[in-house]
Design an enzyme around this catalytic site. Structure first.
Site, short mmCIF file in Angstrom:
data_model
loop_
_atom_site.label_atom_id
_atom_site.label_comp_id
_atom_site.label_asym_id
_atom_site.label_seq_id
_atom_site.Cartn_x
_atom_site.Cartn_y
_atom_site.Cartn_z
N ARG A 166 0.73 -1.09 -0.05
CA ARG A 166 -0.02 -0.09 0.14
C ARG A 166 0.86 1.33 -0.03
O ARG A 166 0.27 2.35 -0.39
CB ARG A 166 -1.09 0.07 1.14
N GLU A 169 2.45 -5.61 13.15
CA GLU A 169 1.52 -5.54 14.40
C GLU A 169 1.00 -7.00 14.68
O GLU A 169 0.83 -7.30 15.80
CB GLU A 169 0.33 -4.84 14.20
#
Length: 170
Positions: free
Chosen positions: A58, A95
């Site tokens: 992204r 994460e």
């Protein structure tokens, strides 16, 4: 413009407890996407930038159009094994997992001024890895620009002295 109106939040993706910020709903609206890139351009236009580096995947959809808008080059930072030339690599933690990022060894000339651009700043693991790669090649990082920042994760605090800008904060 309130860009949050165009970002879909998907609960429990990719695992329970994560509230995924889905930018595909923003990207599919041409005028909104253009406005987001235009506003990011305004936030960084005073910086001396030779190239923009964006991490897969992204970071490409933010970094490449931002590079185009500023009239500078774009350097993709890819996952391990995806670049055809000679590369350098670094491990990083997400994460919710681990991975490796890579850059071509000849992507940055020593002393080039690099802006890192990505869709999201969370814990800062991907960006720290990008910084490490750029520094290994002798690049000078002039800042980082994000469409979204998860402020509550305090990722920007990991980058002492780095100018960080973000369009939307959660």
């Amino acid at each position: 413009m309130n860009f949050k109106d165009y970002i879909r939040v998907i609960p429990d993706f990719p695992q329970p407890g994560i509230r995924f910020k889905d930018i595909t709903t923003l990207l599919q609206d041409g005028p909104v996407y253009k406005e987001a890139i235009d506003q990011l351009k305004q936030m960084v236009k005073e910086k001396e930038i030779d190239v923009i580096a964006g991490p897969e995947a992204r970071g490409f959809v933010i970094g490449a159009p931002l590079a185009y808008a500023l009239g500078v080059g774009f350097i993709p930072i890819r996952k391990s094994g995806k670049l055809p030339g000679e590369t350098i690599e670094v491990d990083y933690a997400l994460e919710y997992g681990k991975d490796k990022l890579a850059m071509h060894k000849d992507a940055i000339k020593p002393g080039q001024k690099v802006l890192i651009a990505d869709d999201l700043l969370a814990t800062g693991g991907t960006i720290q890895s990008s910084i490490d790669l750029i520094k290994q090649l002798g690049g000078e990082i002039v800042g980082a620009a994000f469409l979204i920042e998860l402020s509550y994760l305090e990722g920007r605090n990991k980058f002492d002295g780095l100018d960080v800008v973000s369009l939307v904060q959660y």
